[in-house]
Design an enzyme around this catalytic site. Sequence first.
Site, PDB file in Angstrom:
ATOM      1  N   TYR A  91     -15.652  -1.349   7.689  1.00  0.00           N
ATOM      2  CA  TYR A  91     -14.211  -1.056   7.632  1.00  0.00           C
ATOM      3  C   TYR A  91     -13.518  -1.461   8.931  1.00  0.00           C
ATOM      4  O   TYR A  91     -12.556  -2.230   8.931  1.00  0.00           O
ATOM      5  CB  TYR A  91     -13.977   0.433   7.349  1.00  0.00           C
ATOM      6  N   GLY A 100       0.816  -1.221   0.000  1.00  0.00           N
ATOM      7  CA  GLY A 100       0.000   0.000   0.000  1.00  0.00           C
ATOM      8  C   GLY A 100       0.847   1.267   0.000  1.00  0.00           C
ATOM      9  O   GLY A 100       0.398   2.317   0.462  1.00  0.00           O
ATOM     10  N   GLY A 101       2.044   1.162  -0.555  1.00  0.00           N
ATOM     11  CA  GLY A 101       2.975   2.303  -0.522  1.00  0.00           C
ATOM     12  C   GLY A 101       2.618   3.423  -1.479  1.00  0.00           C
ATOM     13  O   GLY A 101       3.258   4.472  -1.451  1.00  0.00           O
ATOM     14  N   ALA A 102       1.606   3.209  -2.329  1.00  0.00           N
ATOM     15  CA  ALA A 102       1.173   4.315  -3.203  1.00  0.00           C
ATOM     16  C   ALA A 102      -0.021   5.047  -2.600  1.00  0.00           C
ATOM     17  O   ALA A 102      -0.577   5.952  -3.214  1.00  0.00           O
ATOM     18  CB  ALA A 102       0.821   3.789  -4.593  1.00  0.00           C
ATOM     19  N   GLY A 103      -0.410   4.659  -1.395  1.00  0.00           N
ATOM     20  CA  GLY A 103      -1.512   5.342  -0.710  1.00  0.00           C
ATOM     21  C   GLY A 103      -1.012   6.517   0.111  1.00  0.00           C
ATOM     22  O   GLY A 103       0.181   6.860   0.087  1.00  0.00           O
ATOM     23  N   PHE A 104      -1.903   7.089   0.856  1.00  0.00           N
ATOM     24  CA  PHE A 104      -1.611   8.307   1.631  1.00  0.00           C
ATOM     25  C   PHE A 104      -0.504   8.072   2.675  1.00  0.00           C
ATOM     26  O   PHE A 104       0.567   8.701   2.637  1.00  0.00           O
ATOM     27  CB  PHE A 104      -2.928   8.745   2.283  1.00  0.00           C
ATOM     28  N   ILE A 105      -0.721   7.140   3.595  1.00  0.00           N
ATOM     29  CA  ILE A 105       0.263   6.915   4.668  1.00  0.00           C
ATOM     30  C   ILE A 105       1.448   6.100   4.138  1.00  0.00           C
ATOM     31  O   ILE A 105       2.611   6.386   4.457  1.00  0.00           O
ATOM     32  CB  ILE A 105      -0.388   6.196   5.872  1.00  0.00           C
ATOM     33  N   GLY A 106       1.151   5.099   3.298  1.00  0.00           N
ATOM     34  CA  GLY A 106       2.220   4.249   2.769  1.00  0.00           C
ATOM     35  C   GLY A 106       3.263   5.050   2.006  1.00  0.00           C
ATOM     36  O   GLY A 106       4.466   4.772   2.100  1.00  0.00           O
ATOM     37  N   LYS A 139     -10.728  -4.416   9.757  1.00  0.00           N
ATOM     38  CA  LYS A 139      -9.396  -4.141  10.321  1.00  0.00           C
ATOM     39  C   LYS A 139      -9.222  -4.923  11.628  1.00  0.00           C
ATOM     40  O   LYS A 139      -8.145  -5.441  11.911  1.00  0.00           O
ATOM     41  CB  LYS A 139      -9.201  -2.641  10.553  1.00  0.00           C
ATOM     42  N   THR A 178      -5.850   0.659  12.901  1.00  0.00           N
ATOM     43  CA  THR A 178      -6.528   1.915  13.195  1.00  0.00           C
ATOM     44  C   THR A 178      -7.119   1.902  14.608  1.00  0.00           C
ATOM     45  O   THR A 178      -7.404   0.825  15.158  1.00  0.00           O
ATOM     46  CB  THR A 178      -7.664   2.126  12.168  1.00  0.00           C
ATOM     47  N   ASP A 179      -7.340   3.099  15.151  1.00  0.00           N
ATOM     48  CA  ASP A 179      -8.022   3.173  16.456  1.00  0.00           C
ATOM     49  C   ASP A 179      -9.511   2.846  16.328  1.00  0.00           C
ATOM     50  O   ASP A 179     -10.190   2.614  17.333  1.00  0.00           O
ATOM     51  CB  ASP A 179      -7.840   4.564  17.091  1.00  0.00           C
ATOM     52  N   GLU A 180     -10.017   2.799  15.078  1.00  0.00           N
ATOM     53  CA  GLU A 180     -11.455   2.552  14.894  1.00  0.00           C
ATOM     54  C   GLU A 180     -11.863   1.152  15.364  1.00  0.00           C
ATOM     55  O   GLU A 180     -13.044   0.898  15.608  1.00  0.00           O
ATOM     56  CB  GLU A 180     -11.849   2.767  13.429  1.00  0.00           C
TER      57      GLU A 180
HETATM   58  N1  LIG Z   1      -5.961   7.279   6.987  1.00  0.00           N
HETATM   59  C1  LIG Z   1      -6.017   7.201   8.294  1.00  0.00           C
HETATM   60  O1  LIG Z   1      -6.401   8.156   8.974  1.00  0.00           O
HETATM   61  C2  LIG Z   1      -5.569   5.930   8.986  1.00  0.00           C
HETATM   62  C3  LIG Z   1      -5.440   5.942  10.377  1.00  0.00           C
HETATM   63  C4  LIG Z   1      -4.986   4.770  11.025  1.00  0.00           C
HETATM   64  C5  LIG Z   1      -4.666   3.647  10.282  1.00  0.00           C
HETATM   65  N2  LIG Z   1      -4.831   3.660   8.921  1.00  0.00           N
HETATM   66  C6  LIG Z   1      -4.453   2.441   8.182  1.00  0.00           C
HETATM   67  O2  LIG Z   1      -3.280   2.764   7.458  1.00  0.00           O
HETATM   68  C7  LIG Z   1      -3.250   2.051   6.218  1.00  0.00           C
HETATM   69  C8  LIG Z   1      -3.085   3.017   5.077  1.00  0.00           C
HETATM   70  O3  LIG Z   1      -4.167   3.952   5.095  1.00  0.00           O
HETATM   71  P1  LIG Z   1      -4.251   5.113   3.991  1.00  0.00           P
HETATM   72  O4  LIG Z   1      -5.108   6.172   4.538  1.00  0.00           O
HETATM   73  O5  LIG Z   1      -2.894   5.430   3.506  1.00  0.00           O
HETATM   74  O6  LIG Z   1      -5.046   4.341   2.843  1.00  0.00           O
HETATM   75  P2  LIG Z   1      -5.218   4.715   1.305  1.00  0.00           P
HETATM   76  O7  LIG Z   1      -6.604   4.320   0.954  1.00  0.00           O
HETATM   77  O8  LIG Z   1      -4.773   6.112   1.037  1.00  0.00           O
HETATM   78  O9  LIG Z   1      -4.161   3.758   0.558  1.00  0.00           O
HETATM   79  C9  LIG Z   1      -4.315   2.381   0.504  1.00  0.00           C
HETATM   80  C10 LIG Z   1      -3.342   1.832  -0.522  1.00  0.00           C
HETATM   81  O10 LIG Z   1      -3.476   0.409  -0.545  1.00  0.00           O
HETATM   82  C11 LIG Z   1      -3.519  -0.029  -1.895  1.00  0.00           C
HETATM   83  N3  LIG Z   1      -4.321  -1.257  -1.960  1.00  0.00           N
HETATM   84  C12 LIG Z   1      -5.653  -1.396  -1.722  1.00  0.00           C
HETATM   85  N4  LIG Z   1      -6.030  -2.665  -1.925  1.00  0.00           N
HETATM   86  C13 LIG Z   1      -4.902  -3.354  -2.274  1.00  0.00           C
HETATM   87  C14 LIG Z   1      -4.650  -4.718  -2.589  1.00  0.00           C
HETATM   88  N5  LIG Z   1      -5.632  -5.645  -2.612  1.00  0.00           N
HETATM   89  N6  LIG Z   1      -3.387  -5.075  -2.893  1.00  0.00           N
HETATM   90  C15 LIG Z   1      -2.373  -4.163  -2.900  1.00  0.00           C
HETATM   91  N7  LIG Z   1      -2.569  -2.855  -2.634  1.00  0.00           N
HETATM   92  C16 LIG Z   1      -3.818  -2.464  -2.316  1.00  0.00           C
HETATM   93  C17 LIG Z   1      -4.190   1.117  -2.650  1.00  0.00           C
HETATM   94  O11 LIG Z   1      -3.901   1.072  -4.039  1.00  0.00           O
HETATM   95  C18 LIG Z   1      -3.593   2.340  -1.941  1.00  0.00           C
HETATM   96  O12 LIG Z   1      -2.399   2.744  -2.562  1.00  0.00           O
HETATM   97  C19 LIG Z   1      -4.561   1.256   6.171  1.00  0.00           C
HETATM   98  O13 LIG Z   1      -4.269  -0.062   6.572  1.00  0.00           O
HETATM   99  C20 LIG Z   1      -5.461   1.946   7.168  1.00  0.00           C
HETATM  100  O14 LIG Z   1      -6.377   1.049   7.722  1.00  0.00           O
HETATM  101  C21 LIG Z   1      -5.276   4.769   8.268  1.00  0.00           C
END
Ligand SMILES: NC(=O)c1ccc[n+]([C@@H]2O[C@H](COP(=O)([O-])OP(=O)(O)OC[C@H]3O[C@@H](n4cnc5c(N)ncnc54)[C@H](O)[C@@H]3O)[C@@H](O)[C@H]2O)c1
Length: 356
Positions: free
Chosen positions: A161, A7-13, A165, A133-135
Amino acid sequence: MRVLVTGGAGFIGSAVCRQLVSEAGATVVNIDKLTYAANLASLASIDGTSCYRFEQHDICDQEAVNSLFARWEPSAVIHLAAESHVDRSITGSATFIGTNIVGTYTLLEAARRYYDGLPHPRRKQFRFIHVSTDEVYGSLDSLDSFGRFREDTAYRPSSPYSASKAASDHLALAWYKTYGLPVIVSNCSNNYGPFQFPEKLIPLTILNAMEYKPLPVYGDGSNVRDWLYVEDHAAGLIKLLFEGRPGEKYNFGGDSERSNLEVVNQICDVLDRLCPGSARRRSLIAFVPDRPGHDARYAIDASKAHRELGWQPTRSFEQGLADTVDWYFARGASWLAWARNGVYDGARLGLLATQH
Ligand SMILES: NC(=O)c1ccc[n+]([C@@H]2O[C@H](COP(=O)([O-])OP(=O)(O)OC[C@H]3O[C@@H](n4cnc5c(N)ncnc54)[C@H](O)[C@@H]3O)[C@@H](O)[C@H]2O)c1
């Protein structure tokens, strides 16, 4: 150290990948399916360097995941890939069950097989950080309105969701207890900052307020979240690699509880100062039907992370929010073009048929 990040192309990743390469001196292999939430532009600063590789795969694909472990021989995994938006889980839970539960299981199984075959010194070093997540703890209103989530707080998830988790957290810790895989689970509060997909409260509000569009606030806006700047979360996850104890859970939070209405008001005020218009942006606030099952309050006790990891958030909410507004303001048009490129038009998500 070679870290396999999912998930490294996502927000936190993406923040984790950037910090691992730029600050921790690690090599990163980013495995991401590239769903609607992914944005490869968030990795531009490290893409093309010898310390970063991208692999487009679904974490539910056991064969592909097994071969990624064999090919890249990581010394650690930071698992962030997930479906992450509560509203989408309300109307389309299947992908949440798939990625968050089956995907985590698939990854744990691949990691276990790989770990079992490692020579002793590398087994000692290996870590599997499961990012949650804290959720999962549910709503604090049903427990104690002054209390905060601790690592031993019981799980009471409310949404598809958070339930998915929670299930993945249980799997991850079971793989530690049963198979000895050195798993560490993190439970973090709401993140905000650059590169967040604009279906979430803060980027949605900033982008709508920039364009003088209505600012939807669920219910009466009193739901409270504890906000943490994304770079601080990423720093905590990297600390877990070195200082975290296998089999343990660690909470991360910003000690910054704010109601949704306070957050939206504050964004309006920052933008009014940055770019004054004919009317104050608070006048754009529109109260809309509440989210089904909306948890009233989340708050994190992060004292274990402070004590054991030496981790602290570095940005106050006021500073972090001002920096975040600046960031979206500087990139507004291009960011919107990406986000709305046939994927998301800013419309309300997650309403039940009876609420329309
Ligand atoms: N955003 C928050 O506030 C928050 C807070 C606490 C924990 N988290 C956790 O942190 C993690 C990242 O959250 P985020 O906000 O960056 O999420 P996000 O939705 O921005 O990014 C998720 C990433 O995962 C990838 N992904 C989704 N399904 C996939 C699959 N089947 N195989 C491979 N890649 C896949 C997506 O392409 C995307 O790049 C999650 O596990 C989330 O539960 C998020």
